[in-house]
Design an enzyme around this catalytic site. Structure first.
Site, PDB file in Angstrom:
ATOM      1  N   GLU A  40       0.824  -1.203   0.000  1.00 48.66           N
ATOM      2  CA  GLU A  40       0.000   0.000   0.000  1.00 48.66           C
ATOM      3  C   GLU A  40       0.867   1.268   0.000  1.00 48.66           C
ATOM      4  O   GLU A  40       1.842   1.362   0.743  1.00 48.66           O
ATOM      5  CB  GLU A  40      -0.882  -0.001   1.246  1.00 48.66           C
ATOM      6  CG  GLU A  40      -1.772   1.220   1.398  1.00 48.66           C
ATOM      7  CD  GLU A  40      -2.456   1.292   2.751  1.00 48.66           C
ATOM      8  OE1 GLU A  40      -3.528   1.919   2.828  1.00 48.66           O
ATOM      9  OE2 GLU A  40      -1.927   0.723   3.732  1.00 48.66           O
ATOM     10  N   LYS A 111      -9.989   2.447  -1.411  1.00 51.90           N
ATOM     11  CA  LYS A 111     -10.069   1.920  -0.049  1.00 51.90           C
ATOM     12  C   LYS A 111     -11.334   2.421   0.651  1.00 51.90           C
ATOM     13  O   LYS A 111     -11.591   3.625   0.725  1.00 51.90           O
ATOM     14  CB  LYS A 111      -8.825   2.350   0.721  1.00 51.90           C
ATOM     15  CG  LYS A 111      -8.673   1.776   2.114  1.00 51.90           C
ATOM     16  CD  LYS A 111      -7.353   2.262   2.696  1.00 51.90           C
ATOM     17  CE  LYS A 111      -7.088   1.711   4.085  1.00 51.90           C
ATOM     18  NZ  LYS A 111      -5.808   2.232   4.616  1.00 51.90           N
ATOM     19  N   CYS A 146      -5.201  -2.858   3.513  1.00 48.04           N
ATOM     20  CA  CYS A 146      -4.733  -2.549   4.865  1.00 48.04           C
ATOM     21  C   CYS A 146      -5.847  -2.557   5.920  1.00 48.04           C
ATOM     22  O   CYS A 146      -6.328  -3.614   6.312  1.00 48.04           O
ATOM     23  CB  CYS A 146      -3.969  -1.229   4.848  1.00 48.04           C
ATOM     24  SG  CYS A 146      -2.887  -0.970   6.288  1.00 48.04           S
TER      25      CYS A 146
END
Length: 257
Positions: A40, A111, A146
């Site tokens: 990421e 995300k 993440c």
């Protein structure tokens, strides 16, 4: 499926072009892999918030251009990790990009769960709204990033969408490394798919990244895992075993909620 997970420790004292060149070089070195995955926000730094606005770029910008050329050179699917994307309206996103073996963009994922508790990502970025799965000649891949790992609802949505493998790039700090390893394995066990969890390592400002990248099969077995040092983690998994395991142990059919 031959996987190469690039556990990078980018040098943020260098210009961003140098990080792009180094990452693309590592991708080019993975000839023979079917899927290559980067962490990421390796171009801008997951915790280097003050750089994001200046270094944000479009999906068709220089980072994806560099990794796309490397993907085409080795003829592999490449998950380019994520970058700070500036959209056409000037908004910023934490966006993952999956590239086909010809270098074209197969999918992007913004995300959904932004980390920072009203600071950091939530203060600077616009969250994504939709889970993403992609049909490939390797199998159907799901995308997550993440902090998403802490929210099992997303991973249920991905299994409902037919994911056989979920790719999770991360910039996860060393102070919570046990959460990283436990949650990645839990997501594989409860959804009966392969998890490819690729973390950064090294320093990002005052934060040290955990490393600990791992490939976990659909039965929850850790096929391979890294320590805290920069490395290229390689593994082979058979996505046909996802279907075999789901037939042998059909727990997903017993869901009630």
């Amino acid at each position: 499926m031959r996987i190469a997970a690039l556990q990078l420790a980018p040098d943020y004292t260098q210009p961003i072009d140098a990080r792009r060149e180094q990452a693309a070089g590592l991708v080019r070195a993975q000839a023979g892999a079917d899927l290559v995955v980067l962490p990421e926000l390796w171009p801008q730094g997951g915790f280097l918030y003050t750089r994001w606005a200046e270094q944000a770029e479009a999906v068709d910008g220089p980072t994806v251009e560099a990794i796309s050329a490397a993907a085409k050179q080795i003829g592999a699917w490449v998950h380019a990790g994520s970058l700070i994307e500036r959209d056409e309206e000037g908004r910023l996103h934490n966006t993952s990009v999956l590239l086909r073996p010809d270098g074209s963009v197969a999918a992007t994922y913004r995300k959904i769960h932004l980390f920072g508790f009203s600071e950091g990502e939530p203060a600077l970025l616009v969250a994504g709204v939709s889970p993403v799965t992609v049909d490939t000649d390797l199998g159907r891949l799901g995308l997550a990033t993440c902090y998403d790992l802490r929210f099992p609802e997303l991973f249920r949505a991905l299994v409902d969408a037919g994911a056989e493998c979920v790719v999770i790039p991360a910039a996860w700090p060393a102070s919570r490394v046990e959460h990283w390893s436990v949650l990645a394995r839990a997501r594989a066990i409860e959804n009966q798919y392969v998890v490819v969890a690729v973390n950064a390592t090294g320093e990002q400002g005052t934060d040290r990244m955990a490393g600990g990248s791992a490939v976990i099969d659909a039965r929850g077995t850790v096929v391979t895992a890294a320590g805290a040092e920069p490395t290229v983690l390689t593994a082979e998994v058979d996505l046909a075993d996802v279907r075999v395991w789901r037939e042998q142990f059909p727990a997903l059919a017993d869901r009630r909620l």
